[in-house]
Design a protein around this motif. Structure first.
Motif, PDB file in Angstrom:
ATOM      1  N   TYR A 153     -18.909  48.475  47.879  1.00 61.82           N
ATOM      2  CA  TYR A 153     -18.563  48.130  46.490  1.00 61.82           C
ATOM      3  C   TYR A 153     -19.735  47.451  45.778  1.00 61.82           C
ATOM      4  O   TYR A 153     -20.417  46.611  46.368  1.00 61.82           O
ATOM      5  CB  TYR A 153     -17.344  47.192  46.452  1.00 61.82           C
ATOM      6  CG  TYR A 153     -16.078  47.887  46.905  1.00 61.82           C
ATOM      7  CD1 TYR A 153     -15.263  48.552  46.002  1.00 61.82           C
ATOM      8  CD2 TYR A 153     -15.735  47.908  48.255  1.00 61.82           C
ATOM      9  CE1 TYR A 153     -14.128  49.217  46.434  1.00 61.82           C
ATOM     10  CE2 TYR A 153     -14.600  48.568  48.688  1.00 61.82           C
ATOM     11  CZ  TYR A 153     -13.811  49.221  47.770  1.00 61.82           C
ATOM     12  OH  TYR A 153     -12.683  49.889  48.194  1.00 61.82           O
ATOM     13  N   ASP A 154     -19.896  47.783  44.504  1.00 62.81           N
ATOM     14  CA  ASP A 154     -20.920  47.118  43.684  1.00 62.81           C
ATOM     15  C   ASP A 154     -20.381  45.858  43.019  1.00 62.81           C
ATOM     16  O   ASP A 154     -21.140  45.008  42.559  1.00 62.81           O
ATOM     17  CB  ASP A 154     -21.402  48.055  42.559  1.00 62.81           C
ATOM     18  CG  ASP A 154     -22.164  49.238  43.112  1.00 62.81           C
ATOM     19  OD1 ASP A 154     -22.767  49.088  44.183  1.00 62.81           O
ATOM     20  OD2 ASP A 154     -22.142  50.317  42.478  1.00 62.81           O
ATOM     21  N   HIS A 155     -19.043  45.787  42.898  1.00 63.94           N
ATOM     22  CA  HIS A 155     -18.407  44.641  42.238  1.00 63.94           C
ATOM     23  C   HIS A 155     -17.350  44.055  43.163  1.00 63.94           C
ATOM     24  O   HIS A 155     -16.464  44.792  43.617  1.00 63.94           O
ATOM     25  CB  HIS A 155     -17.739  45.067  40.925  1.00 63.94           C
ATOM     26  CG  HIS A 155     -18.708  45.560  39.896  1.00 63.94           C
ATOM     27  ND1 HIS A 155     -19.155  46.868  39.860  1.00 63.94           N
ATOM     28  CD2 HIS A 155     -19.334  44.914  38.888  1.00 63.94           C
ATOM     29  CE1 HIS A 155     -20.008  46.999  38.861  1.00 63.94           C
ATOM     30  NE2 HIS A 155     -20.136  45.833  38.249  1.00 63.94           N
ATOM     31  N   VAL A 156     -17.477  42.768  43.419  1.00 67.88           N
ATOM     32  CA  VAL A 156     -16.547  42.107  44.342  1.00 67.88           C
ATOM     33  C   VAL A 156     -16.071  40.793  43.703  1.00 67.88           C
ATOM     34  O   VAL A 156     -16.882  39.997  43.226  1.00 67.88           O
ATOM     35  CB  VAL A 156     -17.227  41.798  45.701  1.00 67.88           C
ATOM     36  CG1 VAL A 156     -16.266  41.073  46.639  1.00 67.88           C
ATOM     37  CG2 VAL A 156     -17.745  43.087  46.352  1.00 67.88           C
ATOM     38  N   MET A 173     -16.358  52.778  38.422  1.00 68.88           N
ATOM     39  CA  MET A 173     -16.687  52.164  39.714  1.00 68.88           C
ATOM     40  C   MET A 173     -15.592  51.178  40.117  1.00 68.88           C
ATOM     41  O   MET A 173     -15.248  50.280  39.364  1.00 68.88           O
ATOM     42  CB  MET A 173     -18.041  51.441  39.591  1.00 68.88           C
ATOM     43  CG  MET A 173     -18.556  50.840  40.872  1.00 68.88           C
ATOM     44  SD  MET A 173     -18.913  52.014  42.193  1.00 68.88           S
ATOM     45  CE  MET A 173     -20.336  52.851  41.521  1.00 68.88           C
ATOM     46  N   LYS A 174     -15.076  51.367  41.318  1.00 70.44           N
ATOM     47  CA  LYS A 174     -13.957  50.541  41.776  1.00 70.44           C
ATOM     48  C   LYS A 174     -14.426  49.124  42.139  1.00 70.44           C
ATOM     49  O   LYS A 174     -15.548  48.937  42.620  1.00 70.44           O
ATOM     50  CB  LYS A 174     -13.350  51.220  43.005  1.00 70.44           C
ATOM     51  CG  LYS A 174     -11.874  51.072  43.135  1.00 70.44           C
ATOM     52  CD  LYS A 174     -11.345  52.063  44.164  1.00 70.44           C
ATOM     53  CE  LYS A 174      -9.938  51.669  44.555  1.00 70.44           C
ATOM     54  NZ  LYS A 174      -9.298  52.639  45.427  1.00 70.44           N
ATOM     55  N   GLY A 192     -32.539  41.298  55.249  1.00 71.82           N
ATOM     56  CA  GLY A 192     -31.147  41.084  54.810  1.00 71.82           C
ATOM     57  C   GLY A 192     -30.934  41.343  53.337  1.00 71.82           C
ATOM     58  O   GLY A 192     -30.959  40.422  52.518  1.00 71.82           O
ATOM     59  N   ASP A 193     -30.700  42.597  53.014  1.00 71.52           N
ATOM     60  CA  ASP A 193     -30.611  42.962  51.594  1.00 71.52           C
ATOM     61  C   ASP A 193     -29.300  43.658  51.229  1.00 71.52           C
ATOM     62  O   ASP A 193     -29.209  44.289  50.177  1.00 71.52           O
ATOM     63  CB  ASP A 193     -31.786  43.871  51.227  1.00 71.52           C
ATOM     64  CG  ASP A 193     -31.756  45.174  52.021  1.00 71.52           C
ATOM     65  OD1 ASP A 193     -30.867  45.331  52.894  1.00 71.52           O
ATOM     66  OD2 ASP A 193     -32.619  46.031  51.766  1.00 71.52           O
ATOM     67  N   LYS A 194     -28.292  43.544  52.055  1.00 68.87           N
ATOM     68  CA  LYS A 194     -27.077  44.351  51.836  1.00 68.87           C
ATOM     69  C   LYS A 194     -26.247  43.904  50.632  1.00 68.87           C
ATOM     70  O   LYS A 194     -25.405  44.654  50.148  1.00 68.87           O
ATOM     71  CB  LYS A 194     -26.210  44.356  53.099  1.00 68.87           C
ATOM     72  CG  LYS A 194     -26.871  45.037  54.290  1.00 68.87           C
ATOM     73  CD  LYS A 194     -26.987  46.532  54.045  1.00 68.87           C
ATOM     74  CE  LYS A 194     -27.365  47.321  55.281  1.00 68.87           C
ATOM     75  NZ  LYS A 194     -28.776  47.123  55.691  1.00 68.87           N
ATOM     76  N   LEU A 195     -26.485  42.700  50.154  1.00 64.47           N
ATOM     77  CA  LEU A 195     -25.741  42.242  48.968  1.00 64.47           C
ATOM     78  C   LEU A 195     -26.630  42.233  47.718  1.00 64.47           C
ATOM     79  O   LEU A 195     -26.198  41.794  46.653  1.00 64.47           O
ATOM     80  CB  LEU A 195     -25.167  40.838  49.195  1.00 64.47           C
ATOM     81  CG  LEU A 195     -24.056  40.746  50.239  1.00 64.47           C
ATOM     82  CD1 LEU A 195     -23.710  39.289  50.507  1.00 64.47           C
ATOM     83  CD2 LEU A 195     -22.812  41.512  49.797  1.00 64.47           C
ATOM     84  N   LYS A 196     -27.845  42.734  47.894  1.00 64.83           N
ATOM     85  CA  LYS A 196     -28.786  42.726  46.763  1.00 64.83           C
ATOM     86  C   LYS A 196     -28.213  43.519  45.598  1.00 64.83           C
ATOM     87  O   LYS A 196     -27.844  44.692  45.763  1.00 64.83           O
ATOM     88  CB  LYS A 196     -30.118  43.315  47.206  1.00 64.83           C
ATOM     89  CG  LYS A 196     -31.248  42.921  46.312  1.00 64.83           C
ATOM     90  CD  LYS A 196     -32.581  43.282  46.902  1.00 64.83           C
ATOM     91  CE  LYS A 196     -33.647  43.009  45.856  1.00 64.83           C
ATOM     92  NZ  LYS A 196     -34.802  43.836  46.053  1.00 64.83           N
ATOM     93  N   GLY A 197     -28.096  42.881  44.460  1.00 64.05           N
ATOM     94  CA  GLY A 197     -27.592  43.557  43.261  1.00 64.05           C
ATOM     95  C   GLY A 197     -26.072  43.602  43.143  1.00 64.05           C
ATOM     96  O   GLY A 197     -25.555  43.979  42.095  1.00 64.05           O
ATOM     97  N   THR A 198     -25.354  43.224  44.194  1.00 59.04           N
ATOM     98  CA  THR A 198     -23.882  43.214  44.107  1.00 59.04           C
ATOM     99  C   THR A 198     -23.444  42.180  43.064  1.00 59.04           C
ATOM    100  O   THR A 198     -23.968  41.068  43.034  1.00 59.04           O
ATOM    101  CB  THR A 198     -23.257  42.856  45.479  1.00 59.04           C
ATOM    102  OG1 THR A 198     -23.667  43.824  46.431  1.00 59.04           O
ATOM    103  CG2 THR A 198     -21.738  42.820  45.409  1.00 59.04           C
TER     104      THR A 198
END
Ligand code: FMN
Length: 178
Positions: free
Chosen positions: A58-61, A1-2, A94-100
């Protein structure tokens, strides 16, 4: 995962640490995507939908920046204010960063032994970055351990900066699973 690395340095060309780190990141194009905020928005006019779509991909930022007044450079603070909106990052929809998984990578001018309660700064880096950790939690994201190099102003040698660049990549591989 990138992993996506968002770099916020007002003068990357004049930088030692962040420039060296960026060179190292660019050696791993299959694993790491680099996005330079000050280059993308020289007029500070942030394209909010573009930034939100980028984050959603992305899952990781990792947010990479020089520590300025114990905080972010101003364009990165503006990025939080404008991109992490109600109904996208937080609120009932507003859940777009949930789990990121979100991390910080910082070059810090002062010495490490000043960043303790009895040192000249009086606070640890973990204490100083609590606004970031609270923001991540507010959005349902997961704050990763931070990465930092201390003594970045002038004390660090070229060898130490080279080593920190390698350590930084190792940190990303370890915590972002690339
Ligand atoms: C406006 C400004 C504010 C700064 N504030 C801090 C600070 O609060 N704590 C600190 O340790 N260093 C501080 N510094 C030093 C920077 O963190 C240091 O110059 C930078 O991390 C070096 O990285 P670079 O070679 O990539 O530019 C500051 C520098 C500037 C220009």
């Amino acid at each position: 995962m990138k992993t996506l690395v968002i770099i916020a340095h007002p003068n990357l060309e004049g930088s030692r640490v962040n420039q060296r780190w960026t060179q190292e990141l660019l050696r791993y194009p299959n694993d790491i995507a680099v996005h330079e905020l000050y280059k993308a928005y020289p007029d500070w006019n942030i394209d909010v939908p573009r930034e939100q779509h980028l984050l959603e991909a992305y899952d990781h930022v990792i947010l990479q920046f020089p520590f300025y007044w114990y905080s972010y450079p101003p364009l990165l603070k503006k990025w939080f204010d404008e991109v992490w909106t109600y109904g996208w990052a937080y609120g009932s929809q507003g859940d777009k960063l949930k789990g990121t998984k979100l991390g910080l990578a910082m070059s810090i001018g002062d010495k490490k032994n000043n960043y303790v309660p009895e040192g000249s700064v009086s606070f640890t880096v973990d204490q100083l970055i609590t606004p970031f950790v609270a923001s991540a939690r507010h959005a349902g994201a997961v704050a990763l351990p931070y990465f930092a190099v201390f003594g970045a102003s002038f004390r660090a040698s070229d060898e130490e900066i080279d080593q920190s660049a390698r350590d930084y990549i190792e940190h990303i591989f370890k915590h972002c699973g690339v």
